[in-house]
Design a protein around this motif. Structure first.
Motif, PDB file in Angstrom:
ATOM      1  N   GLN A 211      27.307  41.962  44.635  1.00  0.00           N
ATOM      2  CA  GLN A 211      28.072  41.007  43.839  1.00  0.00           C
ATOM      3  C   GLN A 211      29.122  41.719  43.009  1.00  0.00           C
ATOM      4  N   LYS A 212      30.169  40.982  42.661  1.00  0.00           N
ATOM      5  CA  LYS A 212      31.217  41.448  41.754  1.00  0.00           C
ATOM      6  C   LYS A 212      31.518  40.316  40.780  1.00  0.00           C
ATOM      7  N   THR A 213      32.286  40.639  39.743  1.00  0.00           N
ATOM      8  CA  THR A 213      32.725  39.636  38.781  1.00  0.00           C
ATOM      9  C   THR A 213      34.214  39.400  38.984  1.00  0.00           C
ATOM     10  N   CYS A 214      34.613  38.152  39.028  1.00  0.00           N
ATOM     11  CA  CYS A 214      36.010  37.782  39.233  1.00  0.00           C
ATOM     12  C   CYS A 214      36.860  38.255  38.047  1.00  0.00           C
ATOM     13  N   ALA A 215      38.029  38.818  38.332  1.00  0.00           N
ATOM     14  CA  ALA A 215      38.922  39.334  37.295  1.00  0.00           C
ATOM     15  C   ALA A 215      39.584  38.212  36.502  1.00  0.00           C
ATOM     16  N   THR A 216      39.635  37.010  37.031  1.00  0.00           N
ATOM     17  CA  THR A 216      40.282  35.893  36.343  1.00  0.00           C
ATOM     18  C   THR A 216      39.295  35.025  35.572  1.00  0.00           C
ATOM     19  N   CYS A 217      38.310  34.487  36.269  1.00  0.00           N
ATOM     20  CA  CYS A 217      37.397  33.523  35.641  1.00  0.00           C
ATOM     21  C   CYS A 217      36.128  34.161  35.087  1.00  0.00           C
TER      22      CYS A 217
END
Length: 54
Positions: A12-18
């Protein structure tokens, strides 16, 4: 036939925008290190924010 993986076992990754977490997708297999956004909407929203610094 290969074993099925549970969605919880995928990277998993974290979205840079939301800021929401998103999981690996098969279509991102070759470019996973370059993926920064969870969707096209977040990607285009980020570009719009950078172009309009108000």
């Amino acid at each position: 036939m290969p074993k099925m993986r549970r969605k919880a076992d995928l990277p998993q990754k974290t979205c840079a925008t939301c800021g929401r977490p998103f999981a690996w997708r098969k279509k991102w297999a070759k470019v996973w290190d370059e993926v920064r956004y969870c969707s096209e909407r977040c990607k285009s929203q980020r570009k719009a924010e950078a172009a309009d610094p108000t």
